[in-house]
Design a protein around this motif. Structure first.
Motif, PDB file in Angstrom:
ATOM      1  N   PHE A  60       0.863  -1.178   0.000  1.00 43.40           N
ATOM      2  CA  PHE A  60       0.000   0.000   0.000  1.00 43.40           C
ATOM      3  C   PHE A  60       0.900   1.229   0.000  1.00 43.40           C
ATOM      4  O   PHE A  60       1.823   1.337   0.821  1.00 43.40           O
ATOM      5  CB  PHE A  60      -0.896  -0.007   1.249  1.00 43.40           C
ATOM      6  N   PHE A  61       0.657   2.164  -0.922  1.00 42.02           N
ATOM      7  CA  PHE A  61       1.474   3.366  -1.029  1.00 42.02           C
ATOM      8  C   PHE A  61       0.644   4.601  -0.697  1.00 42.02           C
ATOM      9  O   PHE A  61      -0.533   4.702  -1.061  1.00 42.02           O
ATOM     10  CB  PHE A  61       2.034   3.508  -2.451  1.00 42.02           C
ATOM     11  N   HIS A  66       5.228   3.440   2.313  1.00 41.73           N
ATOM     12  CA  HIS A  66       4.481   2.242   1.940  1.00 41.73           C
ATOM     13  C   HIS A  66       4.333   1.300   3.135  1.00 41.73           C
ATOM     14  O   HIS A  66       5.073   1.376   4.115  1.00 41.73           O
ATOM     15  CB  HIS A  66       5.173   1.502   0.793  1.00 41.73           C
ATOM     16  N   LEU A  67       3.360   0.399   2.998  1.00 44.81           N
ATOM     17  CA  LEU A  67       3.123  -0.675   3.959  1.00 44.81           C
ATOM     18  C   LEU A  67       2.998  -1.984   3.191  1.00 44.81           C
ATOM     19  O   LEU A  67       2.331  -2.039   2.148  1.00 44.81           O
ATOM     20  CB  LEU A  67       1.819  -0.453   4.731  1.00 44.81           C
ATOM     21  N   ASP A  68       3.613  -3.027   3.674  1.00 48.19           N
ATOM     22  CA  ASP A  68       3.458  -4.347   3.080  1.00 48.19           C
ATOM     23  C   ASP A  68       2.212  -5.021   3.651  1.00 48.19           C
ATOM     24  O   ASP A  68       2.016  -5.048   4.876  1.00 48.19           O
ATOM     25  CB  ASP A  68       4.683  -5.221   3.369  1.00 48.19           C
ATOM     26  N   HIS A  69       1.384  -5.536   2.764  1.00 49.15           N
ATOM     27  CA  HIS A  69       0.187  -6.252   3.215  1.00 49.15           C
ATOM     28  C   HIS A  69       0.553  -7.393   4.154  1.00 49.15           C
ATOM     29  O   HIS A  69      -0.208  -7.710   5.086  1.00 49.15           O
ATOM     30  CB  HIS A  69      -0.587  -6.800   2.017  1.00 49.15           C
ATOM     31  N   ASP A  70       1.695  -8.021   3.904  1.00 47.75           N
ATOM     32  CA  ASP A  70       2.106  -9.161   4.737  1.00 47.75           C
ATOM     33  C   ASP A  70       2.328  -8.757   6.189  1.00 47.75           C
ATOM     34  O   ASP A  70       2.273  -9.616   7.085  1.00 47.75           O
ATOM     35  CB  ASP A  70       3.389  -9.787   4.172  1.00 47.75           C
ATOM     36  N   GLU A  71       2.585  -7.447   6.451  1.00 47.06           N
ATOM     37  CA  GLU A  71       2.749  -6.983   7.829  1.00 47.06           C
ATOM     38  C   GLU A  71       1.419  -6.991   8.588  1.00 47.06           C
ATOM     39  O   GLU A  71       1.406  -7.007   9.821  1.00 47.06           O
ATOM     40  CB  GLU A  71       3.313  -5.562   7.858  1.00 47.06           C
ATOM     41  N   LEU A  72       0.293  -6.963   7.843  1.00 46.96           N
ATOM     42  CA  LEU A  72      -1.025  -6.888   8.470  1.00 46.96           C
ATOM     43  C   LEU A  72      -1.676  -8.258   8.619  1.00 46.96           C
ATOM     44  O   LEU A  72      -2.386  -8.495   9.608  1.00 46.96           O
ATOM     45  CB  LEU A  72      -1.946  -5.983   7.641  1.00 46.96           C
ATOM     46  N   SER A  84       6.826   3.087   5.895  1.00 46.63           N
ATOM     47  CA  SER A  84       8.268   3.235   5.674  1.00 46.63           C
ATOM     48  C   SER A  84       8.755   4.655   5.915  1.00 46.63           C
ATOM     49  O   SER A  84       9.931   4.859   6.218  1.00 46.63           O
ATOM     50  CB  SER A  84       8.612   2.810   4.236  1.00 46.63           C
ATOM     51  N   ALA A  85       7.862   5.664   5.813  1.00 47.27           N
ATOM     52  CA  ALA A  85       8.251   7.060   6.036  1.00 47.27           C
ATOM     53  C   ALA A  85       7.790   7.582   7.392  1.00 47.27           C
ATOM     54  O   ALA A  85       7.774   8.788   7.622  1.00 47.27           O
ATOM     55  CB  ALA A  85       7.684   7.940   4.924  1.00 47.27           C
TER      56      ALA A  85
END
Length: 337
Positions: A60-61, A66-72, A84-85
């Motif tokens: 997701f940007f 960004h965020l990785d879906h796998d983190e959720l 990431s920011a």
């Protein structure tokens, strides 16, 4: 069809916290860790909302990185994640009231405040058969399906194929049925209710008319509604409101129509600073309900004394029984000889 006798019954407090909601309930609600294929709602510190479907390997940007879906995936909802920011997001599954205001739209949606009023004031109950015209983007359809449950029926009529396609996708997205499978209580027809329902012999408990000219469907509604059933119209303007209410009165097969609107205002609460919010959800639509009389029965005429000029020479709508044609406006002032 699902047999409720085969569903596990738990005493209060016995069910594990992460036990999934019985899929046969078609609630649109999930419990437990987030799974791939589910929709989640991200909320940042400024109140901005993002809905996304969790897919392994995707990102997701936003303007905060960004965020990785796998983190959720695999985590219990109700947590905060950092992009990431350095942007922080609150992560929950979307509620029905949140889903409908952000769903893809063909036609305008029925907002949660009005959908809640329709479900309550039209007395939508589990097992009911509700006929809806039109389906729009499927927002009200989701609330009706939630209310009638898998043993009820919602029959929707939508004139425009492109709107019907949007409604199908939104209903499927919220209730999360297997690919190609839709809610078992829902039937969607592309066509005009007045034409398709007339002469069909179909009976229903409730009828919701979300359309430009609901008075055109009143005779069809009267034929389809069971005695004691409720017709509910959702109209945007005062001219629509007036014509529908007066048409119901002239018809005679319904009780005196009740009309209202609801306004929702939030409040700002911080310590001693407690005041109304600067924004509110004001007028969205008027709602009108009336109950169907038994065949051949008529409700007692309302003992009314219309305001002077209410049915004056400029009024050209339906005229209730017993209301004379006014030739002028009475002011109540005495005239001198």
């Amino acid at each position: 069809m699902h047999d409720p006798a085969q569903s596990p019954v738990h005493a209060q407090g016995d069910a594990p916290a992460d036990e999934e909601v019985d899929p046969a309930a078609w609630s649109g609600v999930h419990r437990g860790p987030l799974r791939a294929g589910e929709w989640v709602r991200l909320l940042d510190g400024k109140g901005r909302r993002h809905n996304l479907c969790l897919e392994p390997g995707k990102r997701f940007f936003s303007n905060r990185g960004h965020l990785d879906h796998d983190e959720l995936v695999g985590r219990e909802e109700g947590f905060t994640v950092t992009s990431s920011a350095g942007g922080e997001y609150l992560v929950f599954r979307p509620l029905l009231s949140e889903f409908v205001v952000s769903m893809p739209r063909g036609a305008a949606v029925v907002y949660p405040k009005d959908a809640a009023q329709i479900v309550a004031m039209a007395d939508i109950f589990p097992g009911a058969h509700v006929i809806e015209a039109g389906a729009g983007s499927g927002a009200l359809t989701c609330s009706l399906l939630r209310a009638v449950g898998p043993f009820g029926r919602v029959t929707s009529y939508e004139r425009r194929e492109e709107f019907a396609d949007v409604a199908r996708r939104n209903v499927a997205q919220f209730f999360g049925g297997p690919a190609g499978e839709t809610h078992p209580a829902w039937t969607l027809h592309v066509g005009d209710l007045a034409e398709e329902l007339a002469g069909s012999g179909q009976r229903c408990d409730r009828m919701i008319l979300d359309m430009l000219a609901p008075w055109e469907c009143l005779d069809v509604a009267a034929d389809a509604l069971r005695p004691g059933g409720i017709v509910c119209a959702y109209v945007a303007t005062t001219t629509q409101l007036s014509k529908f209410v007066e048409t119901v009165r002239v018809h005679g097969g319904f009780t005196e129509p009740q009309a209202w609107e609801s306004l929702v205002r939030d409040w700002h609460v911080e310590g001693l600073a407690v005041r109304p919010g600067h924004k509110m959800i004001g007028h969205t639509a008027f709602l009108v309900t009336a109950r169907r009389m038994a065949p051949g029965e008529r409700a007692p005429l309302k003992k009314r004394r219309p305001a002077p000029g209410a049915y004056g020479p400029d009024y050209d709508g339906p005229r209730p029984p017993g209301v004379p044609v006014e030739t002028g406006v009475e002011t109540g002032a005495e005239t001198e000889e």
